[in-house]
Design a protein around this motif. Structure first.
Motif, PDB file in Angstrom:
ATOM      1  N   GLY A 163       0.795  -1.221   0.000  1.00  0.00           N
ATOM      2  CA  GLY A 163       0.000   0.000   0.000  1.00  0.00           C
ATOM      3  C   GLY A 163       0.824   1.266   0.000  1.00  0.00           C
ATOM      4  N   GLY A 164       2.091   1.152   0.439  1.00  0.00           N
ATOM      5  CA  GLY A 164       3.004   2.279   0.322  1.00  0.00           C
ATOM      6  C   GLY A 164       2.958   3.285   1.454  1.00  0.00           C
ATOM      7  N   VAL A 165       2.017   3.143   2.401  1.00  0.00           N
ATOM      8  CA  VAL A 165       1.855   4.157   3.446  1.00  0.00           C
ATOM      9  C   VAL A 165       1.641   3.499   4.802  1.00  0.00           C
ATOM     10  CG1 VAL A 165       0.516   6.148   4.252  1.00  0.00           C
ATOM     11  CG2 VAL A 165       0.797   5.761   1.801  1.00  0.00           C
ATOM     12  N   THR A 166       2.370   3.945   5.796  1.00  0.00           N
ATOM     13  CA  THR A 166       2.039   3.694   7.193  1.00  0.00           C
ATOM     14  C   THR A 166       1.307   4.925   7.694  1.00  0.00           C
ATOM     15  OG1 THR A 166       4.029   2.353   7.482  1.00  0.00           O
ATOM     16  CG2 THR A 166       2.951   3.176   9.483  1.00  0.00           C
ATOM     17  N   ARG A 167       0.163   4.711   8.353  1.00  0.00           N
ATOM     18  CA  ARG A 167      -0.693   5.853   8.684  1.00  0.00           C
ATOM     19  C   ARG A 167      -1.087   5.832  10.171  1.00  0.00           C
ATOM     20  NH1 ARG A 167      -3.156   8.917   4.995  1.00  0.00           N
ATOM     21  NH2 ARG A 167      -2.851   7.282   3.421  1.00  0.00           N
ATOM     22  N   ILE A 168      -0.899   6.959  10.832  1.00  0.00           N
ATOM     23  CA  ILE A 168      -1.311   7.169  12.217  1.00  0.00           C
ATOM     24  C   ILE A 168      -2.322   8.316  12.208  1.00  0.00           C
ATOM     25  CG2 ILE A 168      -0.552   7.619  14.575  1.00  0.00           C
ATOM     26  CD1 ILE A 168       0.784   5.165  13.396  1.00  0.00           C
ATOM     27  N   GLY A 169      -3.456   8.126  12.883  1.00  0.00           N
ATOM     28  CA  GLY A 169      -4.508   9.142  12.867  1.00  0.00           C
ATOM     29  C   GLY A 169      -4.249  10.290  13.817  1.00  0.00           C
ATOM     30  N   ASN A 170      -5.290  10.709  14.533  1.00  0.00           N
ATOM     31  CA  ASN A 170      -5.228  11.872  15.412  1.00  0.00           C
ATOM     32  C   ASN A 170      -5.418  11.472  16.873  1.00  0.00           C
ATOM     33  OD1 ASN A 170      -5.216  13.494  13.027  1.00  0.00           O
ATOM     34  ND2 ASN A 170      -7.460  13.416  12.983  1.00  0.00           N
ATOM     35  N   ASP A 171      -4.839  12.270  17.758  1.00  0.00           N
ATOM     36  CA  ASP A 171      -5.102  12.172  19.202  1.00  0.00           C
ATOM     37  C   ASP A 171      -4.713  10.825  19.794  1.00  0.00           C
ATOM     38  OD1 ASP A 171      -6.499  14.832  19.552  1.00  0.00           O
ATOM     39  OD2 ASP A 171      -7.815  13.906  18.061  1.00  0.00           O
ATOM     40  N   ASN A 172      -3.629  10.254  19.313  1.00  0.00           N
ATOM     41  CA  ASN A 172      -3.142   8.975  19.829  1.00  0.00           C
ATOM     42  C   ASN A 172      -1.999   9.198  20.821  1.00  0.00           C
ATOM     43  OD1 ASN A 172      -4.659   7.043  17.961  1.00  0.00           O
ATOM     44  ND2 ASN A 172      -3.652   8.405  16.494  1.00  0.00           N
ATOM     45  N   TRP A 173      -1.860   8.250  21.738  1.00  0.00           N
ATOM     46  CA  TRP A 173      -0.726   8.227  22.659  1.00  0.00           C
ATOM     47  C   TRP A 173       0.119   6.996  22.352  1.00  0.00           C
ATOM     48  CZ3 TRP A 173      -1.055   9.846  28.443  1.00  0.00           C
ATOM     49  CH2 TRP A 173      -1.499  11.173  28.524  1.00  0.00           C
ATOM     50  N   VAL A 197      -3.377   2.964  11.873  1.00  0.00           N
ATOM     51  CA  VAL A 197      -3.857   3.182  13.236  1.00  0.00           C
ATOM     52  C   VAL A 197      -4.855   4.328  13.215  1.00  0.00           C
ATOM     53  CG1 VAL A 197      -3.179   3.842  15.588  1.00  0.00           C
ATOM     54  CG2 VAL A 197      -1.692   2.336  14.227  1.00  0.00           C
ATOM     55  N   GLY A 198      -5.989   4.131  13.873  1.00  0.00           N
ATOM     56  CA  GLY A 198      -7.051   5.130  13.866  1.00  0.00           C
ATOM     57  C   GLY A 198      -6.791   6.293  14.789  1.00  0.00           C
ATOM     58  N   ASN A 199      -7.832   6.729  15.515  1.00  0.00           N
ATOM     59  CA  ASN A 199      -7.767   7.902  16.367  1.00  0.00           C
ATOM     60  C   ASN A 199      -8.008   7.516  17.831  1.00  0.00           C
ATOM     61  OD1 ASN A 199      -7.717   9.579  13.944  1.00  0.00           O
ATOM     62  ND2 ASN A 199      -9.906   9.145  13.782  1.00  0.00           N
ATOM     63  N   HIS A 200      -7.463   8.313  18.733  1.00  0.00           N
ATOM     64  CA  HIS A 200      -7.716   8.162  20.177  1.00  0.00           C
ATOM     65  C   HIS A 200      -7.241   6.809  20.724  1.00  0.00           C
ATOM     66  CE1 HIS A 200     -10.127  11.831  20.172  1.00  0.00           C
ATOM     67  NE2 HIS A 200     -10.743  11.360  19.099  1.00  0.00           N
ATOM     68  N   THR A 201      -6.246   6.211  20.124  1.00  0.00           N
ATOM     69  CA  THR A 201      -5.720   4.950  20.637  1.00  0.00           C
ATOM     70  C   THR A 201      -4.638   5.221  21.678  1.00  0.00           C
ATOM     71  OG1 THR A 201      -3.961   4.742  18.988  1.00  0.00           O
ATOM     72  CG2 THR A 201      -6.134   3.857  18.406  1.00  0.00           C
ATOM     73  N   ILE A 202      -4.348   4.192  22.493  1.00  0.00           N
ATOM     74  CA  ILE A 202      -3.251   4.249  23.453  1.00  0.00           C
ATOM     75  C   ILE A 202      -2.389   3.007  23.258  1.00  0.00           C
ATOM     76  CG2 ILE A 202      -2.587   4.242  25.884  1.00  0.00           C
ATOM     77  CD1 ILE A 202      -5.198   5.679  26.518  1.00  0.00           C
ATOM     78  N   PHE A 203      -1.102   3.218  23.053  1.00  0.00           N
ATOM     79  CA  PHE A 203      -0.126   2.130  23.001  1.00  0.00           C
ATOM     80  C   PHE A 203       0.802   2.304  24.197  1.00  0.00           C
ATOM     81  CE2 PHE A 203      -1.721   2.211  18.751  1.00  0.00           C
ATOM     82  CZ  PHE A 203      -1.561   0.931  18.238  1.00  0.00           C
ATOM     83  N   SER A 204       0.669   1.431  25.183  1.00  0.00           N
ATOM     84  CA  SER A 204       1.502   1.529  26.380  1.00  0.00           C
ATOM     85  C   SER A 204       2.919   1.044  26.100  1.00  0.00           C
ATOM     86  CB  SER A 204       0.867   0.728  27.519  1.00  0.00           C
ATOM     87  OG  SER A 204      -0.404   1.257  27.844  1.00  0.00           O
ATOM     88  N   ASN A 205       3.785   1.209  27.073  1.00  0.00           N
ATOM     89  CA  ASN A 205       5.210   0.945  26.897  1.00  0.00           C
ATOM     90  C   ASN A 205       5.478  -0.459  26.348  1.00  0.00           C
ATOM     91  OD1 ASN A 205       5.266   3.385  28.162  1.00  0.00           O
ATOM     92  ND2 ASN A 205       6.642   2.774  29.802  1.00  0.00           N
ATOM     93  N   TYR A 206       6.356  -0.527  25.359  1.00  0.00           N
ATOM     94  CA  TYR A 206       6.845  -1.764  24.761  1.00  0.00           C
ATOM     95  C   TYR A 206       5.787  -2.516  23.954  1.00  0.00           C
ATOM     96  CZ  TYR A 206      10.866  -1.121  27.856  1.00  0.00           C
ATOM     97  OH  TYR A 206      11.962  -0.607  28.501  1.00  0.00           O
ATOM     98  N   SER A 207       4.662  -1.934  23.672  1.00  0.00           N
ATOM     99  CA  SER A 207       3.703  -2.603  22.790  1.00  0.00           C
ATOM    100  C   SER A 207       4.139  -2.411  21.341  1.00  0.00           C
ATOM    101  CB  SER A 207       2.287  -2.066  23.010  1.00  0.00           C
ATOM    102  OG  SER A 207       2.240  -0.657  22.876  1.00  0.00           O
ATOM    103  N   ALA A 208       3.674  -3.311  20.464  1.00  0.00           N
ATOM    104  CA  ALA A 208       4.208  -3.303  19.104  1.00  0.00           C
ATOM    105  C   ALA A 208       3.213  -3.884  18.111  1.00  0.00           C
ATOM    106  CB  ALA A 208       5.509  -4.100  19.040  1.00  0.00           C
ATOM    107  N   LEU A 209       3.282  -3.377  16.888  1.00  0.00           N
ATOM    108  CA  LEU A 209       2.516  -3.911  15.768  1.00  0.00           C
ATOM    109  C   LEU A 209       3.486  -4.384  14.702  1.00  0.00           C
ATOM    110  CD1 LEU A 209      -0.222  -1.150  15.250  1.00  0.00           C
ATOM    111  CD2 LEU A 209      -0.337  -3.180  16.724  1.00  0.00           C
TER     112      LEU A 209
END
Length: 257
Positions: A100-110, A123-135
């Motif tokens: 797809g050519g794009v990595t995308r992060i939305g708005n208001d994420n931590w 990744v959409g909006n208003h998400t939280i990724f705590s320490n050491y989490s990964a995709l």
């Protein structure tokens, strides 16, 4: 507001009221929106587009080449929205040509310390990724999803909106909206994220409909095909159940059940 030791490529486009810390490196084809704060010792490689009012902490690495052996230097992008918090040592890679050519992060994420977002993730909006989490690569994450510490998702997984992934949970299949996943490596459903839904203003009747759908899908003993039939009927009266049903139709890796 730009430290004299920062290195900024002439092709970079820097918005108004942007702060860039000491020894930060801004590469070619990078765009940074108004009001964004970039800390010291950050590396941002392009092509990367970053929106307004983001906060990027020290030692973050954004827009690096994808960690994919098939990548052959093709032009790919990282796109980050507005008002995101990206903490120290977070890494976010650009996409790949065949993904797809794009990595995308939305708005208001931590995105907290040591988070990794691999190539072609969305990744959409208003998400939280705590320490050491990964995709891993090609993962889709819906709005308001929470990844607890040390959790992660396998390539091509889809995680629906409002899901909660507990500490240490490693996902290998798709997670429908609203679910809470267990804190073990099997990544099994353990009910609904009702606390999160209440915090976001879901009325009791909406939560009741979601609970009914969960029981249909996970505790009724029905096959997946039979559960889909019942969910289709329930979806006539609930937009949330319709969202769950739509998610099932898009699932490619199979559901976490």
């Amino acid at each position: 507001m730009i430290h004299p030791t920062a290195q900024i490529d002439p092709s970079a486009v820097i918005g108004s009221n942007v702060s860039i810390g000491a020894f930060t490196v801004i590469g070619a084809e990078v765009q940074i929106g108004d009001g964004t704060v970039v800390g010291p010792h950050v590396v941002i490689q392009g092509p990367t587009k970053i929106g307004r009012d983001n906060r990027i902490a020290q030692f973050a690495s954004l827009g690096g080449d994808p960690q994919d052996m098939k990548f052959n230097g093709e032009r790919t992008e990282l796109v980050i929205g507005d008002r995101n918090l990206i903490r120290e040592f977070t890494t976010i890679n650009r996409g790949t040509g065949d993904g797809g050519g794009v990595t995308r992060i939305g708005n208001d994420n931590w995105l907290l310390a040591y988070v990794h977002i691999a190539h072609d993730c969305n990744v959409g909006n208003h998400t939280i990724f705590s320490n050491y989490s990964a995709l891993a690569g090609h993962v889709e994450v819906g709005d308001w999803t929470v990844f607890s510490g040390y959790s992660g998702a396998h390539q091509f997984c889809k995680i629906g909106a409002h899901a909660f992934i507990a500490m240490g949970c490693l996902l290998g299949a798709d997670v429908p909206p609203f679910l809470m996943m267990a804190n073990d490596q099997a990544g099994r459903p353990r009910g609904l994220n009702t606390t999160g839904l209440k915090r976001r203003g879901f009325e009791p009747d909406r939560i009741t409909a979601i609970k009914r759908a969960y029981r249909t899908l996970y505790t009724s003993g029905l096959s997946l095909a039979e559960a889909r039939e019942q969910l289709a009927a329930q979806a006539q009266e609930s937009v949330d159940v319709r969202a769950m049903l739509d998610f099932l139709e898009r699932s490619e890796r199979g559901l976490a059940r």
